[in-house]
Design a protein around this motif. Structure first.
Motif, mmCIF file in Angstrom:
data_model
loop_
_atom_site.group_PDB
_atom_site.id
_atom_site.type_symbol
_atom_site.label_atom_id
_atom_site.label_comp_id
_atom_site.label_asym_id
_atom_site.label_seq_id
_atom_site.Cartn_x
_atom_site.Cartn_y
_atom_site.Cartn_z
ATOM 1 N N ALA A 108 0.828 -1.213 0.000
ATOM 2 C CA ALA A 108 0.000 0.000 0.000
ATOM 3 C C ALA A 108 0.860 1.258 0.000
ATOM 4 C CB ALA A 108 -0.939 -0.008 1.204
ATOM 5 N N ALA A 109 2.065 1.160 0.525
ATOM 6 C CA ALA A 109 2.973 2.316 0.553
ATOM 7 C C ALA A 109 3.568 2.608 -0.829
ATOM 8 C CB ALA A 109 4.086 2.085 1.568
ATOM 9 N N LEU A 110 3.463 1.646 -1.744
ATOM 10 C CA LEU A 110 3.969 1.849 -3.111
ATOM 11 C C LEU A 110 2.972 2.675 -3.920
ATOM 12 C CD1 LEU A 110 5.101 -1.796 -3.998
ATOM 13 C CD2 LEU A 110 6.583 0.126 -3.408
ATOM 14 N N ASP A 111 3.465 3.267 -4.973
ATOM 15 C CA ASP A 111 2.578 3.915 -5.938
ATOM 16 C C ASP A 111 1.663 2.810 -6.496
ATOM 17 O OD1 ASP A 111 1.409 4.968 -8.264
ATOM 18 O OD2 ASP A 111 3.212 6.067 -8.824
ATOM 19 N N PRO A 112 0.350 2.988 -6.468
ATOM 20 C CA PRO A 112 -0.568 1.943 -6.967
ATOM 21 C C PRO A 112 -0.271 1.516 -8.400
ATOM 22 C CG PRO A 112 -1.812 3.677 -5.865
ATOM 23 C CD PRO A 112 -0.383 4.146 -5.950
ATOM 24 N N ALA A 113 0.317 2.393 -9.178
ATOM 25 C CA ALA A 113 0.642 2.058 -10.570
ATOM 26 C C ALA A 113 1.679 0.940 -10.648
ATOM 27 C CB ALA A 113 1.144 3.298 -11.304
ATOM 28 N N VAL A 114 2.523 0.809 -9.600
ATOM 29 C CA VAL A 114 3.551 -0.241 -9.595
ATOM 30 C C VAL A 114 2.890 -1.609 -9.530
ATOM 31 C CG1 VAL A 114 5.470 -1.238 -8.281
ATOM 32 C CG2 VAL A 114 5.321 1.243 -8.587
ATOM 33 N N VAL A 115 1.954 -1.777 -8.597
ATOM 34 C CA VAL A 115 1.276 -3.066 -8.459
ATOM 35 C C VAL A 115 0.418 -3.344 -9.690
ATOM 36 C CG1 VAL A 115 -0.332 -4.434 -7.061
ATOM 37 C CG2 VAL A 115 1.342 -2.955 -5.937
ATOM 38 N N THR A 116 -0.249 -2.324 -10.193
ATOM 39 C CA THR A 116 -1.057 -2.487 -11.406
ATOM 40 C C THR A 116 -0.174 -2.942 -12.565
ATOM 41 O OG1 THR A 116 -2.607 -0.796 -10.676
ATOM 42 C CG2 THR A 116 -2.592 -1.308 -13.033
ATOM 43 N N HIS A 117 0.990 -2.325 -12.711
ATOM 44 C CA HIS A 117 1.922 -2.700 -13.773
ATOM 45 C C HIS A 117 2.360 -4.160 -13.615
ATOM 46 C CE1 HIS A 117 5.217 -2.364 -16.666
ATOM 47 N NE2 HIS A 117 5.983 -2.944 -15.760
#
Length: 164
Positions: free
Chosen positions: A85-94
């Motif tokens: 959750a601390a990551l940019d959400p775009a990272v997990v989406t990618h």
């Protein structure tokens, strides 16, 4: 005799041997039952913590469940949902895009070491991951690449999980 009662005659030998037979049956069931002390698989343990739902989903998406649950010794540095959750959400989406499965496999391999490493066996300095790149351990804490390891030493069938 009334219709609601039934009387069955038991031979004396059966009455005396019934406790012995029951004891043998119970003993046999205990011997054949799986040991409750046996640790679970990596994927079952990660999925069952309640704080690693993202990691469990990523392991599944990457198709790495069989690798992590295999016979080879492994230590997994397991990020919690809060870490993701601390990551940019775009990272997990990618990473969850099927077109990027190879990159996801590399990221997850970076979080695993091909050996059983308990926290008492950690030493300061670099440790090579399954990806072939090093993570840095600091035993004052302990931490891996600056992320606190807590709790450590979650036992699994083929190694340990250290929560980060």
């Amino acid at each position: 005799m009334t219709p609601t009662s039934l009387s069955v005659a038991q031979p004396q030998g059966l009455r005396r041997s019934l406790p012995v037979l029951l004891s043998l049956l119970v003993a046999g069931m205990l011997l054949l039952a799986p040991s409750s002390a046996r640790a679970a698989s990596v994927t079952d343990t990660v999925a069952g913590t309640g704080v690693h739902d993202t990691l469990a989903s990523l392991i599944d998406s990457a198709g790495l469940g069989a690798t992590l649950d295999g016979a080879a010794d492994i230590t997994l540095f397991a990020p919690t949902d809060a870490a993701f959750a601390a990551l940019d959400p775009a990272v997990v989406t990618h990473l969850t895009d099927p077109a990027n499965v190879r990159q996801l496999q590399r990221v997850l391999s970076y979080h695993a070491v091909g050996a059983r490493v308990e926290s008492v066996d950690l030493v300061d300095g670099p440790v090579s991951t399954l990806l072939g790149q090093d993570v840095t351990i600091d035993t004052a804490g302990p931490t891996v690449n600056g992320a606190a390891i807590a709790p450590a030493d979650v036992a699994v069938d083929n190694g340990f999980i250290h929560v980060i």
